[in-house]
Motif scaffolding. Structure first.
Motif, short mmCIF file in Angstrom:
data_model
loop_
_atom_site.label_atom_id
_atom_site.label_comp_id
_atom_site.label_asym_id
_atom_site.label_seq_id
_atom_site.Cartn_x
_atom_site.Cartn_y
_atom_site.Cartn_z
N SER A 160 1.02 -1.50 0.01
CA SER A 160 -0.40 -0.53 -0.18
C SER A 160 0.67 1.69 0.43
CB SER A 160 -1.00 0.08 1.06
OG SER A 160 -1.86 -0.71 1.18
N VAL A 161 0.40 2.26 -0.77
CA VAL A 161 1.41 3.59 -0.93
C VAL A 161 0.57 4.76 -0.19
CG1 VAL A 161 3.27 2.90 -2.56
CG2 VAL A 161 0.28 3.63 -3.32
N PRO A 167 6.62 9.94 1.92
CA PRO A 167 6.48 9.08 0.69
C PRO A 167 6.84 8.03 1.25
CG PRO A 167 7.93 9.78 -0.12
CD PRO A 167 7.68 11.20 0.92
N HIS A 168 4.89 6.66 1.65
CA HIS A 168 5.52 5.80 1.99
C HIS A 168 4.56 4.44 1.91
CE1 HIS A 168 6.17 7.16 5.74
NE2 HIS A 168 5.48 7.91 5.66
N ALA A 169 5.69 3.26 2.33
CA ALA A 169 4.93 1.98 1.36
C ALA A 169 5.02 0.94 2.03
CB ALA A 169 5.76 1.73 0.03
N ARG A 197 12.28 8.83 -3.67
CA ARG A 197 12.76 8.11 -2.92
C ARG A 197 11.40 7.73 -1.88
NH1 ARG A 197 18.27 8.98 0.22
NH2 ARG A 197 17.37 10.61 0.13
N ALA A 198 11.31 6.56 -0.99
CA ALA A 198 10.48 6.51 0.00
C ALA A 198 10.69 5.56 1.46
CB ALA A 198 9.45 5.35 -0.75
N SER A 228 5.54 9.13 11.44
CA SER A 228 5.12 9.42 9.87
C SER A 228 4.06 7.71 9.47
CB SER A 228 5.33 10.35 9.25
OG SER A 228 6.41 9.63 8.99
N ALA A 229 5.73 6.52 9.54
CA ALA A 229 5.17 5.37 8.99
C ALA A 229 3.82 4.75 9.78
CB ALA A 229 6.44 4.35 9.44
#
Ligand SMILES: N[C@@H](CCC[C@H](N)C(=O)O)C(=O)O
Length: 290
Positions: A160-161, A167-169, A197-198, A228-229
């Motif tokens: 999931s992003v 940005p997070h994956a 980047r992520a 934030s993650a």
């Protein structure tokens, strides 16, 4: 000479996320990527994020905060760091609520529901592929086509992003300890699908109220906690209808409570902020980069 030379700092942590806070409101000056890397060098002080308070630019805000990763890059948001800064401000002023400006917008922080806990309003998550951003269109960001390992037996796949101001994956797994995140993290952080980047997270959903995570942070590497993650994981799991809108997140360094508020979709993060020690930057640290 660097604005940080001879300046005092506070070493803190937010659920284990290594944070250095520097208050430049009384002696403003630019902090460069080289400065941030010098602070993180072996003769400096180890950190994941360096939170630099500059004088407020907007009425009603306490400071304009620039957030640096230990590789010198800048982050839009750092939830654990914001709690550390809020604690410093509350202790100095006796206040219990404060608004900061960051590159991700305005952030409100307040004293949490119990002593030693602080809450940060991390704003509204973004799910559009251009907002994260991704290099190509994905209509459904609850699970995108991305995998590592053999094509017919991928090791990690279909993350999931989410953007939480960064940005997070999130890869859904059964056991967050079963993967060599120190090896896969940098490969995924720098995958061409992520033009900025992520941050890469492994997440295990324990039950509808509880998730366990480990994160490889963009620009900082393996961390004991990434706020934030935790927020990105909570909203991504709620979008998949696998958890409730308030969840407990267990990280290697501690616990965070994340609420994805129903009425306005803001994400509220509550957790500790721990003071470790104070110090002063040796000007020699910056000599080679000034
Ligand atoms: N530790 C932070 C997030 C750090 C930012 C990240 N490395 C990035 O560059 O996006 C948190 O607590 O939110």
């Amino acid at each position: 000479m660097s604005a940080l030379a001879n300046h005092s700092y506070a070493k803190m942590n937010g659920a284990g996320n290594e944070i250095v806070v520097v208050d430049l409101r009384d002696r403003p000056g630019p902090v460069t990527a080289d400065d941030a890397r010098a602070v993180a060098s072996p003769k400096g002080v180890h950190y994941d994020q360096l939170m630099v308070l500059q004088p407020p630019r907007l009425q009603g805000t306490e400071a304009y905060i620039r957030i640096y990763n230990n590789d010198g890059s800048e982050a839009g948001a750092c939830g654990n760091g914001m709690r550390c800064v809020a604690r410093r401000i509350f202790e100095a002023s006796g206040e219990n609520a404060v608004t900061f400006e960051t590159n991700a917008g305005l952030l409100n922080c307040w004293q949490g529901p119990a002593a030693g806990l602080y809450t940060v309003d991390m704003g509204v998550p973004k799910f559009g592929w251009q907002d994260i951003p991704l290099a190509e269109e994905f209509r459904d960001t609850r699970g995108i086509e991305l995998q590592i390992g053999p094509i017919d037996a991928p090791i990690l796949h279909t993350p999931s992003v989410v953007s939480m101001g960064n940005p997070h994956a999130i890869f859904w797994v059964e056991d967050v300890e079963a993967y060599d995140l120190g090896r896969f993290g940098p490969l995924l952080e720098n995958h061409p699908i992520f033009p900025e980047r992520a941050n890469i997270t492994l997440a295990h959903i324990v039950d509808r109220d509880h998730i366990t995570i480990r994160t490889w942070e963009r620009g900082a590497g393996l961390t004991r906690a990434c706020g934030s993650a935790a927020c990105a994981t909570a909203v991504a799991a709620a979008r998949l209808k696998r958890v409730n809108r308030t969840v407990q997140i267990t990280l290697p360094g501690g616990e965070l409570t994340i609420e994805w508020r129903e009425r306005d979709d803001h994400v509220l993060m509550t957790g500790p902020a721990v003071f470790e020690f104070e110090g002063q930057f040796d000007p020699a640290l910056f000599a080679s980069v000034s």
